[in-house]
Design a protein around this motif. Structure first.
Motif, PDB file in Angstrom:
ATOM      1  N   GLN A   1     -17.086 -17.887  40.857  1.00 22.59           N
ATOM      2  CA  GLN A   1     -16.137 -18.714  40.105  1.00 22.59           C
ATOM      3  C   GLN A   1     -14.721 -18.571  40.670  1.00 22.59           C
ATOM      4  N   TRP A   2     -14.337 -17.335  41.030  1.00 16.67           N
ATOM      5  CA  TRP A   2     -13.008 -17.138  41.639  1.00 16.67           C
ATOM      6  C   TRP A   2     -12.927 -17.886  42.967  1.00 16.67           C
ATOM      7  N   HIS A   3     -14.013 -17.877  43.721  1.00 15.96           N
ATOM      8  CA  HIS A   3     -14.052 -18.619  44.985  1.00 15.96           C
ATOM      9  C   HIS A   3     -13.825 -20.107  44.724  1.00 15.96           C
ATOM     10  N   ARG A   4     -14.547 -20.655  43.740  1.00 12.69           N
ATOM     11  CA  ARG A   4     -14.394 -22.086  43.415  1.00 12.69           C
ATOM     12  C   ARG A   4     -12.967 -22.407  42.994  1.00 12.69           C
ATOM     13  N   THR A   5     -12.403 -21.549  42.148  1.00 14.02           N
ATOM     14  CA  THR A   5     -11.053 -21.799  41.633  1.00 14.02           C
ATOM     15  C   THR A   5     -10.023 -21.772  42.759  1.00 14.02           C
ATOM     16  N   TRP A   6     -10.094 -20.739  43.593  1.00 14.75           N
ATOM     17  CA  TRP A   6      -9.108 -20.638  44.667  1.00 14.75           C
ATOM     18  C   TRP A   6      -9.285 -21.761  45.681  1.00 14.75           C
ATOM     19  N   LEU A   7     -10.537 -22.145  45.934  1.00 14.09           N
ATOM     20  CA  LEU A   7     -10.807 -23.231  46.872  1.00 14.09           C
ATOM     21  C   LEU A   7     -10.209 -24.542  46.360  1.00 14.09           C
ATOM     22  N   ALA A   8     -10.342 -24.769  45.069  1.00 12.73           N
ATOM     23  CA  ALA A   8      -9.748 -25.976  44.485  1.00 12.73           C
ATOM     24  C   ALA A   8      -8.225 -25.951  44.644  1.00 12.73           C
ATOM     25  N   ALA A   9      -7.652 -24.760  44.476  1.00  8.02           N
ATOM     26  CA  ALA A   9      -6.194 -24.635  44.629  1.00  8.02           C
ATOM     27  C   ALA A   9      -5.771 -24.966  46.058  1.00  8.02           C
ATOM     28  N   GLU A  10      -6.530 -24.471  47.013  1.00  4.56           N
ATOM     29  CA  GLU A  10      -6.185 -24.753  48.409  1.00  4.56           C
ATOM     30  C   GLU A  10      -6.452 -26.207  48.772  1.00  4.56           C
ATOM     31  N   GLY A  11      -7.545 -26.751  48.239  1.00  7.53           N
ATOM     32  CA  GLY A  11      -7.864 -28.149  48.533  1.00  7.53           C
ATOM     33  C   GLY A  11      -6.781 -29.097  48.038  1.00  7.53           C
ATOM     34  N   ARG A  12      -6.146 -28.701  46.945  1.00 11.06           N
ATOM     35  CA  ARG A  12      -5.043 -29.489  46.379  1.00 11.06           C
ATOM     36  C   ARG A  12      -3.914 -29.646  47.401  1.00 11.06           C
ATOM     37  N   THR A  13      -3.700 -28.617  48.193  1.00  6.37           N
ATOM     38  CA  THR A  13      -2.681 -28.647  49.243  1.00  6.37           C
ATOM     39  C   THR A  13      -3.211 -29.284  50.529  1.00  6.37           C
ATOM     40  N   SER A  14      -4.417 -28.863  50.928  1.00  4.79           N
ATOM     41  CA  SER A  14      -4.914 -29.206  52.262  1.00  4.79           C
ATOM     42  C   SER A  14      -5.158 -30.699  52.450  1.00  4.79           C
ATOM     43  N   PHE A  15      -5.586 -31.369  51.367  1.00  3.60           N
ATOM     44  CA  PHE A  15      -5.941 -32.775  51.526  1.00  3.60           C
ATOM     45  C   PHE A  15      -4.887 -33.730  50.973  1.00  3.60           C
ATOM     46  N   LEU A  16      -3.709 -33.185  50.620  1.00  4.69           N
ATOM     47  CA  LEU A  16      -2.622 -34.060  50.183  1.00  4.69           C
ATOM     48  C   LEU A  16      -2.243 -35.081  51.262  1.00  4.69           C
ATOM     49  N   PRO A  17      -2.128 -34.689  52.549  1.00  3.37           N
ATOM     50  CA  PRO A  17      -1.772 -35.697  53.557  1.00  3.37           C
ATOM     51  C   PRO A  17      -2.769 -36.859  53.602  1.00  3.37           C
ATOM     52  N   GLU A  18      -4.076 -36.553  53.577  1.00  2.00           N
ATOM     53  CA  GLU A  18      -5.092 -37.612  53.610  1.00  2.00           C
ATOM     54  C   GLU A  18      -5.037 -38.444  52.331  1.00  2.00           C
ATOM     55  N   HIS A  19      -4.778 -37.785  51.212  1.00  2.00           N
ATOM     56  CA  HIS A  19      -4.680 -38.485  49.925  1.00  2.00           C
ATOM     57  C   HIS A  19      -3.498 -39.448  49.938  1.00  2.00           C
TER      58      HIS A  19
ATOM     59  N   ILE B   1       2.400 -26.087  50.535  1.00  2.08           N
ATOM     60  CA  ILE B   1       2.528 -27.184  51.502  1.00  2.08           C
ATOM     61  C   ILE B   1       1.512 -26.934  52.614  1.00  2.08           C
ATOM     62  N   SER B   2       0.766 -27.964  52.966  1.00  2.00           N
ATOM     63  CA  SER B   2      -0.227 -27.845  54.040  1.00  2.00           C
ATOM     64  C   SER B   2       0.448 -27.469  55.363  1.00  2.00           C
ATOM     65  N   ARG B   3      -0.194 -26.574  56.112  1.00  2.11           N
ATOM     66  CA  ARG B   3       0.336 -26.197  57.424  1.00  2.11           C
ATOM     67  C   ARG B   3      -0.426 -26.863  58.555  1.00  2.11           C
ATOM     68  N   GLU B   4      -1.116 -27.947  58.213  1.00  2.00           N
ATOM     69  CA  GLU B   4      -1.816 -28.740  59.235  1.00  2.00           C
ATOM     70  C   GLU B   4      -0.871 -29.071  60.391  1.00  2.00           C
ATOM     71  N   GLY B   5      -1.292 -28.795  61.603  1.00  2.00           N
ATOM     72  CA  GLY B   5      -0.496 -29.189  62.767  1.00  2.00           C
ATOM     73  C   GLY B   5       0.703 -28.307  63.049  1.00  2.00           C
ATOM     74  N   VAL B   6       0.773 -27.139  62.427  1.00  2.00           N
ATOM     75  CA  VAL B   6       1.877 -26.216  62.671  1.00  2.00           C
ATOM     76  C   VAL B   6       1.330 -24.978  63.377  1.00  2.00           C
TER      77      VAL B   6
END
Lengths: 378, 378
Positions: free
Chosen positions: B258-276, A160-165
């Motif tokens: 490659q590990w950087h890309r993979t983990w970044l994609a995993a975090e992006g999945r969470t981080s941009f859910l609110p905007e999505h 879960i994003s921690r944006e704004g926490v």
């Protein structure tokens, strides 16, 4: 359908009522505000509440046509006072100390409701909100969940994003969720996109499933309430045909709580520097000590803690993969008497670091005072 | 002392002038705003700027007695448009894509200034601000620092609080700093409490010191500009009596990018859910792909990337501990022509994950277009 029990309506029930027109958002909010007014002197779950704003927002939501509504339209959510929102449930200072806020346990005003998500857990328990947002750095979601006897979900780190926490530890601070029913937690988890890689394999049957009770390194600290509640849970699972093993973590993980403390101090040194620079005199001494590195932790010691935690994670993952679920205490014993101390996180703090990434993602707690069914980690 | 060069005054110079009364904050701000007005059509470093607000704040700061002033009193800081502030330097969308904003390289308007900290780097380079705040998830601090020819500091992960900064990856997003002099970076580092465990051992002498040029796994991608600039730096060190070895990282780290890309994609999945959830249609497709997990990454693959990065970290730390400093490219080659593409982060992205915690904490870059001295990692 408004009656004297409207404040007890859960989030998923409310959504159904809003949809079929049997309840408006304004009516639901009015009922909850009346409940809060009646109970606030005893429970004190709120750091800030603006009833006029809530009602104005409820009326605005009622004016939006059904086709334009989101999946949680009109659901009241109690947000812990470290979330960047306009209505706040109480917390310990920056969700980072064991010093309780004014809040009292709805079951017994002489006992702590736990911390740091004190207001979020009591608001849900006391029917002042159907669901709530929490966080957990040590045991701040699971412990109040247990002490209040509600369902608590501490998902895998960073799903879960921690944006704004407000940040204490970026490595240990997952967002937690509270509700009074499993389907309400499911509702929140769906909106927040929390799911495993594969769908659950049909209907899960307890009969024949394999569980483990994990007696973690601090097991000798478990009080009689925790032991008897956990063992009652084990008996219940066995009665329904499950296998339940008692296991321990391998000795190379014995220092996990110490690594957690060390890394947390390292992060606290960074996280509370702004507050220390601006208003040191108003900051709890525990947090001042973080910033001033009173433990004298070197960067090398921090690196060792971080790398040790990282190395422990796959070990715990492998153990967890053998079972349908792990059962472990959510607290030392029943809620301590007094509200100054919110309880110890020793049974909780190892789980986020050691299950930082996992396929079995969810840790749920049900129980606490006075029912004390205790925690079940899934 | 106001004259036609006042906008060139650095942060530490300005502080000295404010103290001895030879310059007011209002005069300094006025000079910088005049510089911005003269150059903005060519450089376009700002996403938002409110000159009236800046001048009002400057006048307020001048009215505060010297004894009540903080260590950066009156210093103008260009903040990247993902910091929660009132005046903003440009960035790529959420500092998370390689698509450039409107900003142009002050050295050559046909070339990119780099990204994502485009506005922060150009504002400092073009004397529109003495210092700036950046972030780096891939190469977003070091690359624009190089392309603009300024000093860039990307400290160890999490030694600066990210409170109030938009999150892409909590694991890879350190705050970066820009200045036109080393003493200005030192000023910022002191305020931000960035230091090693032990004070530096007396005066450091290049003569007799041991350095390494690290030819990381993407070395064959290095263009002629990068290779010749880096080798010129090596020759300079050798001429002053240093030993400079050429080394490679061990082959078990080959998959770090490659590990950087993979983990970044995993975090992006969470981080941009609110905007999505709120405005998918306005979100760059690269970020939509993160949220929708278009790569089909399993939680197991994410866990493997995370654990592999964790295991790589002590390996890189051990190698770094043998040298006074590691030298490594800050970009593939000179700044690409065109402002649509900000350049590739392949030479930067491995350093934050693999030096997540380190005793040698700082990564500095000086060079870029057109001087191209290239990066030095300390």
């Amino acid at each position: 359908m408004i009656d004297e029990n409207t404040y007890k309506v859960t989030a998923s029930e409310a959504l159904a009522h809003f949809k079929d027109g049997s309840l408006t958002v304004h009516e639901y909010a009015t009922a909850l505000l009346a409940r809060i007014a009646a109970r606030d002197a005893d429970v004190q779950a709120w750091a800030f509440l603006d009833p006029a704003h809530v009602l104005a927002e409820a009326a605005r939501l009622d004016s939006i046509p059904i086709d334009f509504r989101g999946p949680l339209h009109g659901v009241t959510v109690a947000a812990k006072d470290i979330f960047f929102t306009k209505g706040k449930a109480t917390t310990a200072e920056f969700a980072a100390t064991n010093v309780g806020p004014k809040t009292k346990n709805p079951h017994d005003p002489l006992r702590t409701p736990g911390g740091s998500s004190s207001g979020s857990a009591t608001a849900v328990r006391d029917f002042q909100a159907p669901v709530a947002l929490a966080t957990q750095t040590g045991g701040s979601t699971i412990r109040p969940g247990s002490f209040n006897g509600i369902y608590a979900l501490k998902p895998t780190w960073n799903v879960i994003s921690r944006e704004g926490v407000k940040i204490y530890s970026v490595l240990f601070d997952p967002i937690g969720l509270y509700a009074r029913s499993v389907d309400n937690l499911t509702l929140l988890a769906d909106v927040l996109n929390i799911h495993d890689d594969e769908p659950a394999p049909g209907i899960f049957s307890v009969r024949g499933a394999r569980f483990a009770v994990v007696k973690i390194m601090v097991w000798p600290k478990a009080g009689p309430g925790t032991v008897s509640a956990l063992m009652a849970g084990v008996e219940l699972l066995r009665k329904h045909g499950a296998t339940v093993e008692e296991i321990e973590l391998p000795p190379e993980l014995d220092e996990l709580p110490q690594w957690h403390r060390t890394w947390l101090a390292a992060e606290g040194r960074t996280s509370f520097l702004p507050e220390h620079r601006m208003a040191k005199g108003q900051l709890d001494d525990f947090l001042v000590a973080h910033v001033e590195n009173r433990l004298g932790l070197t960067r090398a010691a921090q690196a060792k803690a971080f790398d040790s935690i990282a190395a422990a994670r796959p070990v715990v993952d492998e153990i967890a993969s053998r079972y349908a679920a792990l059962l472990t205490p959510s607290d030392v014993d029943e809620a301590p008497v007094g509200t100054a101390f919110t309880g110890a996180a020793v049974f909780n703090c190892i789980w986020t670091p050691s299950k930082l990434v996992s396929m079995s993602a969810l840790c749920a707690s049900y129980g606490g005072y006075p029912e004390s069914d205790n925690a079940i980690c899934l």
